[in-house]
Write a protein that holds these residues in place. Sequence first.
Motif, PDB file in Angstrom:
ATOM      1  N   ALA A  37      37.368   4.884  10.623  1.00  0.00           N
ATOM      2  CA  ALA A  37      37.087   3.860   9.204  1.00  0.00           C
ATOM      3  C   ALA A  37      35.503   3.303   8.524  1.00  0.00           C
ATOM      4  CB  ALA A  37      38.035   3.264   8.395  1.00  0.00           C
ATOM      5  N   LYS A  38      35.513   2.617   9.916  1.00  0.00           N
ATOM      6  CA  LYS A  38      34.245   1.553  10.027  1.00  0.00           C
ATOM      7  C   LYS A  38      32.934   2.574   9.789  1.00  0.00           C
ATOM      8  CE  LYS A  38      36.433  -2.893  11.682  1.00  0.00           C
ATOM      9  NZ  LYS A  38      36.362  -3.296  13.011  1.00  0.00           N
ATOM     10  N   ILE A  39      32.889   3.422  11.157  1.00  0.00           N
ATOM     11  CA  ILE A  39      31.751   4.058  11.168  1.00  0.00           C
ATOM     12  C   ILE A  39      31.670   4.978  10.037  1.00  0.00           C
ATOM     13  CG2 ILE A  39      30.880   6.451  12.225  1.00  0.00           C
ATOM     14  CD1 ILE A  39      32.875   5.798  14.188  1.00  0.00           C
ATOM     15  N   LEU A  40      32.646   5.492   8.717  1.00  0.00           N
ATOM     16  CA  LEU A  40      32.622   6.112   7.525  1.00  0.00           C
ATOM     17  C   LEU A  40      32.031   4.747   6.195  1.00  0.00           C
ATOM     18  CD1 LEU A  40      31.891   9.106   5.727  1.00  0.00           C
ATOM     19  CD2 LEU A  40      34.469   8.150   5.626  1.00  0.00           C
ATOM     20  N   LEU A  41      32.410   3.470   6.978  1.00  0.00           N
ATOM     21  CA  LEU A  41      32.259   2.875   5.332  1.00  0.00           C
ATOM     22  C   LEU A  41      30.182   2.157   6.012  1.00  0.00           C
ATOM     23  CD1 LEU A  41      34.642   0.119   5.407  1.00  0.00           C
ATOM     24  CD2 LEU A  41      33.764   0.804   4.175  1.00  0.00           C
ATOM     25  N   LYS A  42      30.168   2.151   6.825  1.00  0.00           N
ATOM     26  CA  LYS A  42      28.664   2.105   7.677  1.00  0.00           C
ATOM     27  C   LYS A  42      27.699   2.662   6.268  1.00  0.00           C
ATOM     28  CE  LYS A  42      25.211   0.006  10.917  1.00  0.00           C
ATOM     29  NZ  LYS A  42      24.123   0.968  10.191  1.00  0.00           N
ATOM     30  N   ARG A  43      27.887   4.492   7.493  1.00  0.00           N
ATOM     31  CA  ARG A  43      27.179   5.595   6.672  1.00  0.00           C
ATOM     32  C   ARG A  43      27.044   5.696   5.205  1.00  0.00           C
ATOM     33  NH1 ARG A  43      29.648  11.671   7.638  1.00  0.00           N
ATOM     34  NH2 ARG A  43      27.698  12.557   6.127  1.00  0.00           N
ATOM     35  N   ILE A  44      27.909   5.072   4.010  1.00  0.00           N
ATOM     36  CA  ILE A  44      28.490   5.083   2.924  1.00  0.00           C
ATOM     37  C   ILE A  44      27.691   3.961   2.612  1.00  0.00           C
ATOM     38  CG2 ILE A  44      29.700   4.515   0.884  1.00  0.00           C
ATOM     39  CD1 ILE A  44      31.360   6.078   1.573  1.00  0.00           C
ATOM     40  N   ALA A  45      27.479   2.757   2.959  1.00  0.00           N
ATOM     41  CA  ALA A  45      26.558   1.447   2.727  1.00  0.00           C
ATOM     42  C   ALA A  45      25.172   2.459   2.806  1.00  0.00           C
ATOM     43  CB  ALA A  45      27.709   0.112   3.253  1.00  0.00           C
ATOM     44  N   ASP A  46      24.694   2.267   4.228  1.00  0.00           N
ATOM     45  CA  ASP A  46      23.345   3.234   4.492  1.00  0.00           C
ATOM     46  C   ASP A  46      22.729   3.471   3.804  1.00  0.00           C
ATOM     47  OD1 ASP A  46      23.676   0.973   6.714  1.00  0.00           O
ATOM     48  OD2 ASP A  46      23.906   3.040   8.084  1.00  0.00           O
ATOM     49  N   VAL A  47      23.589   5.385   3.345  1.00  0.00           N
ATOM     50  CA  VAL A  47      23.096   5.772   1.709  1.00  0.00           C
ATOM     51  C   VAL A  47      22.515   5.251   0.961  1.00  0.00           C
ATOM     52  CG1 VAL A  47      23.786   8.996   1.119  1.00  0.00           C
ATOM     53  CG2 VAL A  47      23.619   7.571   3.741  1.00  0.00           C
ATOM     54  N   ASN A  48      23.671   4.821   0.281  1.00  0.00           N
ATOM     55  CA  ASN A  48      23.884   3.981  -0.612  1.00  0.00           C
ATOM     56  C   ASN A  48      22.563   2.716  -0.508  1.00  0.00           C
ATOM     57  OD1 ASN A  48      25.493   5.773  -1.649  1.00  0.00           O
ATOM     58  ND2 ASN A  48      26.880   4.830  -1.398  1.00  0.00           N
ATOM     59  N   ARG A  49      21.955   2.191   0.172  1.00  0.00           N
ATOM     60  CA  ARG A  49      21.031   1.477   0.430  1.00  0.00           C
ATOM     61  C   ARG A  49      21.589   0.004  -0.737  1.00  0.00           C
ATOM     62  NH1 ARG A  49      15.123   3.484  -2.014  1.00  0.00           N
ATOM     63  NH2 ARG A  49      15.419   5.622  -0.544  1.00  0.00           N
TER      64      ARG A  49
END
Length: 570
Positions: free
Chosen positions: A292-304
């Motif tokens: 969950a934390k890995i995907l949270l960070k990935r979404i936030a990074d892609v969405n800047r």
Amino acid sequence: MLQEKMDFEGVLNVVGPFGAFQKRHVAVMLLLLFPSMILDMRFAFIHHNPDFHCSLPPWMNVSKNDASYEAILNATIPWELDSYGFPRRSRCKMYAAVVNNITAHNADSSNRFTEIRCQFGYHFDEVNSATTEFEMVCGDSWKEALAVTITMIGSTSGALLGYLSDRYGRKRVFVIFKMLHFLFAGLVSLSWNYVSYVSFSVIMEICTMVNYGVGYILATETVGVKRRLAVGIAVFMVYACGYMASPMVSYLTPNWRWFLRISFLGILYIPLLWYLPESLRWFMVSKDEKRAKILLKRIADVNREKIDVDSVYQSFQEFQAGNEEEEKFRISDDKSKKEAFYFSQCRVPTMRTRYLVVCQSWIATSMMYFAISFYPAYLSGNLYLNVLFTGAAELPSNLLAYKLPRMFGRIRSISLLYLIAGTCCGISPFLKTVNPVVVTILVLLGKMAVTTAFNLIYVIGAEISPTLVRSTSIGVASLSGSIGGIVMPFLMLAGDGKYDAVPYLTMGISAIVSAILFLAFVPETRGVPMPDSLEMALSNRWIYGWNIRRNFEDTNEPKEGIGAKRESLL
């Protein structure tokens, strides 16, 4: 650090409710769903029934180009009237005299015109469908109806298997059933007899329904609430586009086996699966902290977006824990426990009547929708154009389902749609000999109306049900609707030949009855908070009856006796 508790909508607002990540995710899902939609309408083509008649005896060595061919047919096969009074050669009978190698002209008067069933098979004008290859005609026409019925049962089973994604994850289940769907579509194309054809078709349909249900969840779960309806409509639009593409694919692959073999192109979609993430909601609700934390960070990074992943995750878990405690407290007393069971609420006459109306209407809707979709040959004109037009009718249906309830309310809208669908469907067979073009227009209008009603009935079924039984209520109604799809093939079979008007008249009457029942027994839910309890549901008595011009108070504030404010679906 984020201190307050946060629900999942709050999490999406932090990482970006509809940023670049969600846009890419939705685009990938729509691409993955599209090929399944093409094959979903396969029965319209692979069960196409062209003109045919009994085959001539083998000793009559004659071809269609011979000058005597027509005379020999007349001496072998009797003429009959179709359901509209037009003469045609019998499809299923021949003269008995021919079996004994005696022409009808030389036979004695006692058996000259005696008719018997075809003895030497059938001659089809086109041999490019499963119906012709497995000879599902005449005395064996029940096989065609049974094949569709069993497949529709498989469709129901597939819908029930959607719970697998709740347990094992959305992506895992979607990918497995997507590959199985392509595999069994290919196996259907390789079927060697009727039994293998039906067996593979059922498994293929199960995979299709699991794919569609889980795919819809995957597409909508990762986006914010403001964009969720738009994404849901996009999924329906892709379904309509796949529907419209199916006649083009069938035209380019006229043999039914090659039409199904386009599923092998599914291997080209495998690279897209690398871009398909698991549902963030599922990770967080199932408490898979690491992923969950890995995907949270990935979404936030892609969405800047810059976030504190640990804080966001912890805030959600605290909210979830508090919500679970509140739910346990809410159903702890005996009264609430009883309300938590759907069939306990069915003992209340008012709720029982409302649930039965929704179930009956769902049956009528499914029956009409699949009849028009799977049997376009009953329309006039070209098969491919008929399917194209019926698919195109679904495009405006999605927009109407969004606009009509806001303009006229839920109940008036769905009653009007059932009235239009029932009238168009009921009168169309009687106009086929007058103007075939008018018949096609009426059926398309009926298809558009019933598709719109299909979308609305989900909303109404949810809005009249208390929170604790809402999912169960929709599940029971949807399962009831599958009855319509299951009996539909045999209803069409009953009208095959001399009684073509029977199925359409039956479906038309059923739709009109649904329109009346909604006005008489189901309350208007526009502007009414969704009920949290049985009392709240019963307190809504905004019934139109025969006074459809009645204007109820349109407000988002609670009615007297309804209780706390709750947002409607639309």
